[in-house]
Design an enzyme around this catalytic site. Structure first.
Site, PDB file in Angstrom:
ATOM      1  N   GLU A  48       0.942  -1.129  -0.027  1.00 59.98           N
ATOM      2  CA  GLU A  48      -0.204   0.141   0.095  1.00 59.98           C
ATOM      3  C   GLU A  48       0.870   1.365   0.078  1.00 59.98           C
ATOM      4  O   GLU A  48       1.933   1.273   0.918  1.00 59.98           O
ATOM      5  CB  GLU A  48      -0.743  -0.124   1.361  1.00 59.98           C
TER       6      GLU A  48
ATOM      7  N   ARG B   3       5.100 -12.454   9.988  1.00 63.13           N
ATOM      8  CA  ARG B   3       5.795 -11.224   9.431  1.00 63.13           C
ATOM      9  C   ARG B   3       7.026 -11.177  10.316  1.00 63.13           C
ATOM     10  O   ARG B   3       7.250 -11.994  11.229  1.00 63.13           O
ATOM     11  CB  ARG B   3       4.939 -10.208   9.837  1.00 63.13           C
TER      12      ARG B   3
ATOM     13  N   LYS C  36       4.231   0.903  10.013  1.00 64.98           N
ATOM     14  CA  LYS C  36       4.495   2.026   9.182  1.00 64.98           C
ATOM     15  C   LYS C  36       3.904   3.325   9.918  1.00 64.98           C
ATOM     16  O   LYS C  36       4.456   4.416   9.712  1.00 64.98           O
ATOM     17  CB  LYS C  36       3.616   2.026   7.881  1.00 64.98           C
TER      18      LYS C  36
END
Ligand code: ATP
Ligand code: MG
Length: 576
Positions: A53, A279, A289
């Site tokens: 994204e 992850r 983020k």
């Protein structure tokens, strides 16, 4: 600081523990793909995608996903797409789109002509939503966000049906069209899939698939007032692109039934397989983020590419090579359960890479003058210095020796502790590539601080010469006082001083390491470095690996320390 001792790293041990990183390790994802090839599930095709994204810069966690997706495509002779998941225009920017492409390329991967955007499919996604409405599988809901939450229920309690759930198909079509035309304000209506408000899986409780957002999009401008939700857009985009294996992180495991529901209800012939993996989490690092953005916006760091950031651009500016990051990603492998990787392994990967490749030079970071009083005043000589002991093909260079030199302040002690093998009264030391010197006297300023040390040298001890027989315990680096360049050097350390800086109830900013950056302003470096280009890395002997900063200029030379020499990872491994 340590004396030069190239044998310190136990190389055999290191190679055994950190086994061959060239061959791709078998992991559960490759097992699934192998099985699909045997059953011919996807007609012998392997097609993956990396779907960022564009709401921030890529970080080392993304690198894991990039290496995994592009790596699988390479190994199976397949393809990997780059697709921007740009369904939330309020947080997305073109700057991020550009940096992401630059970073994927820099890591060494190529999407060829397969650069896509979820926004390429807005029209088709809209038509899919209309199809669901026509099939009685989606409805326009007038509940507000708060009400939606209230009706949703909890893990232990079923949700309640929306009072708007049974609207007629015609009414839904009209209202959805109005949503599209911008006739309703933000937040007043949503389009929801009609699934099951009693499902034990909260994602299946009539999830929202479209919301009103009157925000211009960086690609589609003002065309759209409604935007699809990630869960809806993602699987459909995968199917359009012919993705076979849609690899994502574990938090999407509970979304898989929804991923499959959309594709089944819309009768897609091609149905990609979603596969989840754990992850990457790293000690002493925040990876979210949102938090990285906070560090940037609150100016705690100097932008997304601050060398202390775990972003790919930060690591690049710090001096990390793409190979070292790829090797790191290979080593950590792919797991199904959450885990935290020791950041020392990342540091080990760059040390190992630069040890093989980096040109050695001498640089004095905290200079103190040494005068060799028995060396003729205007004489200089060239000494032969090895460029890289790991790689004889890199050859050698000349360094200038003279009467006045700089050594590290730390390498002289008037009153040395035990086992101090550097320069001190009564203790000789070898100057790297040069001679053995002996202390004579120390000159002090008014406050008693030593500003200059006087020594004599032994002309019979020139390194490499036939008559040089004498051995001393310590060797130190140095730079000629009138043949050097001055530079700023930035010593970076970990940004956080606790292993797990983020977590429930913690403000990660309370765990910042106040010593994460030390700036040294008048370092003296070997002349050899005068034509260095930004991004080039060197080993400053005994000090670590350093990289010329991208904002460095001839007037203001700036070197960033990539990593110190001491390898705590090897140390840990050797203790086992
Ligand atoms: P956001 O919270 O903004 O969604 P994200 O970290 O999921 O952040 P994306 O841009 O959606 O960021 O991620 C792109 C891809 O990278 C996704 O497939 C995601 O699963 C993967 N990814 C993100 N973070 C990690 C990580 N720490 N380790 C491995 N893969 C990751
Ligand atoms: Mg995401």
């Amino acid at each position: 600081m340590e004396e030069l001792n190239p044998k310190k790293l136990d190389k055999n041990k290191m190679d055994a523990d950190l086994s061959d990183s060239k061959k791709p390790a078998i992991n559960f994802i490759r097992e699934i793909i192998d099985k699909d090839l045997v059953t011919n599930k996807y007609n012998q095709k392997v097609h993956t995608r990396f779907p960022p994204e564009p709401n921030g810069y890529l970080h080392i966690g993304h690198a894991k996903s990039i290496c995994l997706n592009f790596g699988i495509a390479i190994d199976y002779n397949g393809q990997c797409n780059l697709r921007f998941d740009d369904t939330n225009p309020s947080k997305e920017e073109i700057e991020y789109v550009n940096s992401i492409q630059e970073d994927v390329h820099w890591l060494g991967f190529d999407w060829e002509d397969r650069l896509f955007y979820a926004s390429d499919y807005f029209e088709r996604l809209y038509n899919c939503a209309v199809q669901l409405i026509k099939d009685g599988k989606a409805f326009v809901c007038d509940l507000t966000a708060d009400q939606l939450r209230e009706y949703r229920g909890t893990l232990t309690e079923a949700g309640k049906n929306s009072p708007y759930r049974n609207r007629s198909i015609e009414e839904n079509l009209t209202r959805f069209e109005k949503m599209k035309n911008g006739d309703f304000p933000d937040g007043t209506h949503t389009l929801r899939a009609k699934i099951d408000m009693a499902s034990p899986n909260l994602n299946m409780r009539d999830p929202v698939i479209y919301r009103i957002l009157k925000v211009p999009h960086h690609r589609t401008g003002d065309t759209w007032y409604i935007y699809p939700m990630y869960d809806f857009a993602h699987g459909i985009s995968d199917a359009y692109e012919g993705i076979t294996h849609s690899i994502c992180t574990l938090e999407f495991e509970d979304h898989r039934p929804l991923y499959d529901w959309f594709l089944n209800e819309l009768n897609f012939k091609h149905h990609p397989q979603q596969i989840e993996f754990a992850r990457l989490n790293l000690t002493y690092t925040v990876m979210s983020k949102r938090k990285l953005l906070q560090l940037v916006e609150e100016k705690i760091v100097d932008g997304w590419d601050d060398p202390r950031m775990p972003t790919i651009s930060g690591l690049r500016r710090r001096g990390y090579s793409p190979e070292s990051i790829r090797n790191f990603c290979d080593r950590i492998g792919v797991a199904k359960r959450e885990n935290v990787i020791d950041v020392a392994l990342l540091e080990h990967s760059i040390r190992e890479d630069l040890n093989k490749k980096a040109q050695r030079v001498m640089g004095v970071l905290r200079p103190m003058k040494v005068v060799i009083i028995n060396y003729p005043e205007h004489q200089t000589e060239e000494l032969e210095a090895v460029n890289n002991p790991e790689d004889p093909s890199m050859g050698s260079r000349k360094v200038i020796f003279s009467r006045e030199l700089y050594i590290e302040k730390d390498d002289f002690k008037e009153d040395p502790p035990k086992k101090y093998f550097r320069l001190s009264p009564g203790n000789e030391v070898r100057l790297r590539y040069g001679y053995i010197i002996k202390y004579v006297d120390a000159i002090k300023d008014a406050s008693g601080e030593i500003i200059e040390v006087h020594c004599t040298y032994d002309p019979e001890t020139k390194s490499g010469s036939a008559q040089s027989q004498r051995k001393v315990k310590g060797t130190i680096h140095w730079v000629s006082a009138n043949n050097n360049i001055s530079s700023e050097v930035r010593l970076y350390d970990r940004l956080f001083n606790t292993e797990i800086p983020e977590g429930k109830g913690k403000d990660f900013r309370e765990n910042l390491n106040p010593k994460s950056l030390e700036i040294l302003s008048d370092c003296k470096l070997e002349m050899f470095l005068k034509d260095t280009k930004p991004g080039e890395t060197f080993q400053f002997e005994r000090q670590g690996y350093f990289c010329l900063d991208k904002h460095s200029s001839n007037k203001n030379l700036v070197f960033n320390r990539t990593v110190a020499l001491r390898d705590s990872w090897t140390k840990i491994e050797n203790q086992k």
